[in-house]
Design an enzyme around this catalytic site. Sequence first.
Site, PDB file in Angstrom:
ATOM      1  CB  CYS A 198      -0.885   0.035   1.227  1.00  0.00           C
ATOM      2  SG  CYS A 198      -1.888  -1.415   1.438  1.00  0.00           S
ATOM      3  NE  ARG A 253       4.633   1.706  -0.961  1.00  0.00           N
ATOM      4  CZ  ARG A 253       5.516   1.535   0.021  1.00  0.00           C
ATOM      5  NH1 ARG A 253       6.747   1.949  -0.154  1.00  0.00           N
ATOM      6  NH2 ARG A 253       5.171   0.971   1.134  1.00  0.00           N
ATOM      7  CD1 TRP A 269      -0.267  -5.535  -4.000  1.00  0.00           C
ATOM      8  CD2 TRP A 269      -0.286  -6.656  -2.057  1.00  0.00           C
ATOM      9  NE1 TRP A 269       0.202  -6.806  -4.238  1.00  0.00           N
ATOM     10  CE2 TRP A 269       0.195  -7.517  -3.068  1.00  0.00           C
ATOM     11  CE3 TRP A 269      -0.388  -7.151  -0.762  1.00  0.00           C
ATOM     12  CZ2 TRP A 269       0.585  -8.824  -2.826  1.00  0.00           C
ATOM     13  CZ3 TRP A 269      -0.004  -8.473  -0.513  1.00  0.00           C
ATOM     14  CH2 TRP A 269       0.475  -9.284  -1.543  1.00  0.00           C
ATOM     15  CG  ASN A 313       1.531   0.237   4.122  1.00  0.00           C
ATOM     16  OD1 ASN A 313       1.222  -0.942   3.990  1.00  0.00           O
ATOM     17  ND2 ASN A 313       2.719   0.715   3.804  1.00  0.00           N
ATOM     18  N   GLY A 314      -0.466  -1.636   6.351  1.00  0.00           N
ATOM     19  CA  GLY A 314      -0.050  -2.588   7.376  1.00  0.00           C
ATOM     20  C   GLY A 314      -1.181  -3.551   7.674  1.00  0.00           C
ATOM     21  CD  GLU A 353      17.698 -12.226  -9.659  1.00  0.00           C
ATOM     22  OE1 GLU A 353      17.062 -12.805  -8.764  1.00  0.00           O
ATOM     23  OE2 GLU A 353      17.410 -11.072 -10.040  1.00  0.00           O
ATOM     24  CE  LYS A 405      14.483 -10.078 -11.546  1.00  0.00           C
ATOM     25  NZ  LYS A 405      15.060  -9.638 -10.321  1.00  0.00           N
ATOM     26  CD  GLU A 440      10.423 -10.600 -10.494  1.00  0.00           C
ATOM     27  OE1 GLU A 440       9.713 -10.224  -9.572  1.00  0.00           O
ATOM     28  OE2 GLU A 440      11.655 -10.528 -10.472  1.00  0.00           O
ATOM     29  CG  HIS A 459      17.732 -37.475  -9.680  1.00  0.00           C
ATOM     30  ND1 HIS A 459      18.049 -38.787  -9.462  1.00  0.00           N
ATOM     31  CD2 HIS A 459      18.910 -36.826  -9.844  1.00  0.00           C
ATOM     32  CE1 HIS A 459      19.367 -38.931  -9.463  1.00  0.00           C
ATOM     33  NE2 HIS A 459      19.908 -37.750  -9.701  1.00  0.00           N
ATOM     34  CE  LYS A 463      11.695  -2.152  -6.264  1.00  0.00           C
ATOM     35  NZ  LYS A 463      12.495  -3.144  -7.005  1.00  0.00           N
TER      36      LYS A 463
HETATM   37  C1  F6R Z   1      12.377  -9.933  -7.571  1.00  0.00           C
HETATM   38  C2  F6R Z   1      12.282  -9.019  -6.452  1.00  0.00           C
HETATM   39  C3  F6R Z   1      11.899  -9.576  -5.134  1.00  0.00           C
HETATM   40  C4  F6R Z   1      12.669  -8.856  -4.002  1.00  0.00           C
HETATM   41  C5  F6R Z   1      12.155  -9.329  -2.634  1.00  0.00           C
HETATM   42  C6  F6R Z   1      12.924  -8.698  -1.494  1.00  0.00           C
HETATM   43  O1  F6R Z   1      12.745  -9.261  -8.737  1.00  0.00           O
HETATM   44  O2  F6R Z   1      12.471  -7.842  -6.595  1.00  0.00           O
HETATM   45  O3  F6R Z   1      12.084 -10.961  -5.071  1.00  0.00           O
HETATM   46  O4  F6R Z   1      14.023  -9.121  -4.160  1.00  0.00           O
HETATM   47  O5  F6R Z   1      10.796  -9.027  -2.510  1.00  0.00           O
HETATM   48  O6  F6R Z   1      12.776  -7.309  -1.491  1.00  0.00           O
HETATM   49  P1  F6R Z   1      13.786  -6.370  -0.718  1.00  0.00           P
HETATM   50  O7  F6R Z   1      15.104  -6.494  -1.410  1.00  0.00           O
HETATM   51  O8  F6R Z   1      13.200  -5.008  -0.810  1.00  0.00           O
HETATM   52  O9  F6R Z   1      13.869  -6.899   0.679  1.00  0.00           O
END
Ligand code: F6R
Length: 575
Positions: free
Chosen positions: A2, A27, A73, A97-98, A451, A455, A458, A474, A570
Amino acid sequence: MCGIVGYIGSRKAIPIVLNGLKNLEYRGYDSAGIAYRVNNKIEIKKEQGKLDNLVEKVNPDKETFTAIGHTRWATHGKPSVVNAHPHHVGKITLVHNGIIENYDEIKKMLNYATKGETDSEVLAAYINYLYQEEKDILKVLHQLQKNIKGSYALGIIVDNDDAIYCLRKDSPLIVGIGEKENFIASDVPAILDYTKNYYILDNGDYGKITKDEITIYHDGKEVKKEKLVFEFDIASAQKNNYEHFMLKEIHEQKEVLYNTLKSYEKSTLPDLNKYDGITIIGCGSAYYVGMCVKDALEKNLNIKVDVEIASEFRYKRVFFSKKHLVILISQSGETADTLASLMKAKTLGVDTLAIVNVVGSSIARETKDVLYIKAGVEKAVATTKAFTCQLLLLLMLISQDNKYKEFDNLINDVEMALSKEQDIKELAKKVYEHDDVFFLGRLGDYAMCLEGSLKLKEVSYIHSEAYAAGELKHGTISLIEEGTPVIAIITDKEIADKTVSNVKEVKARGAYTIVITNQDVPKDIADDLIKIDLEAVYLPIIVIIYLQILAYYVAVNRGCEIDKPRNLAKSVTVE
Ligand code: F6R
């Protein structure tokens, strides 16, 4: 998650709050709303879906100079207009927010019939109930903290009182300082079009914001906060001429890696040699940063390095010696599970070191030591530049050279990787129509696969899995069909032959193979070969840049909403 924005001043408030919400869109959210005061009456507009839906419904020219806005959110209750914020009960209008964990208890105690399903609406009712008794909203905000459990950043307006009130615990909230105008916001980008100056609220801080004055309290007493100035170029929070923030941020890596490299002299970095064990903790990509550097740290320090997912670590039984170090990795510095892991490490009495991007964030403030990467504002939900800066900073920590000689060519090599954008764009055309993609690698190469795969999935919504190359037969090899893309990473000389054999196995079963390597692998194992002629400690940074570009262009070809993938946020401030 949020986003909160509040404005009080002498300019028309609606466009400022909507612009602030726009700048917090990264976000993640699924509904939006705004409340403003017109002729001393509060009006509220809320819409489900994109912020533009709300923008269409609100008249920006209204004569209003006080407003609070919110992007939600969904946690408690589905995305809907009734569940969207602001919530109005009695004399109280609130954005939150929370999560209020004991909202059900409060609801029963109040005997309050909610219109929607959110904890936030119950909180508005509770604040209104306390306000009816107390008549002083600041006293209410003080008292409230004893009775509610959970996390909250609150923006509140009270009928017949021209101020914005705020309160913060475990969810980020800043107060922006302007000239004859002031702001509240979840994050700095919301206010950067108007001011670079702000205060960060600490847990338990609450305050009153008017056009001319900001007064912050803690535990019933007024407190003086340190004024902070946003240090990055404001342009770093804008898209400039790029179509997406993700591509812009991929390209910024040259500059931000340089800034990170130059930001710490080796002698000022903590000495990791004094520890007899290290645990690196993060979520998602931040966790994979740890996986990518584990091997280098172990080799260099000759101690065991464990890498843990924060949401697991926080509930795990752990056995640390007093000479153990916990390293927390987080771009936002607000990730709830990483923060909880930090608090757990602190109770265990071990040293904590956070590698964080957002200055003054919760993790940065709670940890014993903090090192900031210099990635600037990262707006695309999928992390790119923060990931590689975190990787670099961890490698700098174990550098044997005071001048970081081993990174002398890093920026040239980053430039080289970025210059391959067109080639990778072509490669993406061969991947984007498939439903499944596999990444194969061993040890450190497997970490990069994790990673790369995250990427890709997502941002493109393609099902993708990273596999330790030896595990494939396996079970998973049954998923390989004619044409299934398999991306293999082979940079570890000692086990390159082993991964080569695994690539042959999938190729024999019809896979379309892309091999990324710095080794002399047999040409016939790769349908497409990306050869990186480089032996360097920072090779993972270069490989990851290729994978970021690939994920980006696959998503472009699929027409995805790249900067804000569905369902993602985010900054994940709830558990
Ligand atoms: C993937 C991504 C997420 C963040 C994760 C942790 O591209 O961005 O997997 O890495 O949500 O977020 P932070 O780094 O803000 O703790």
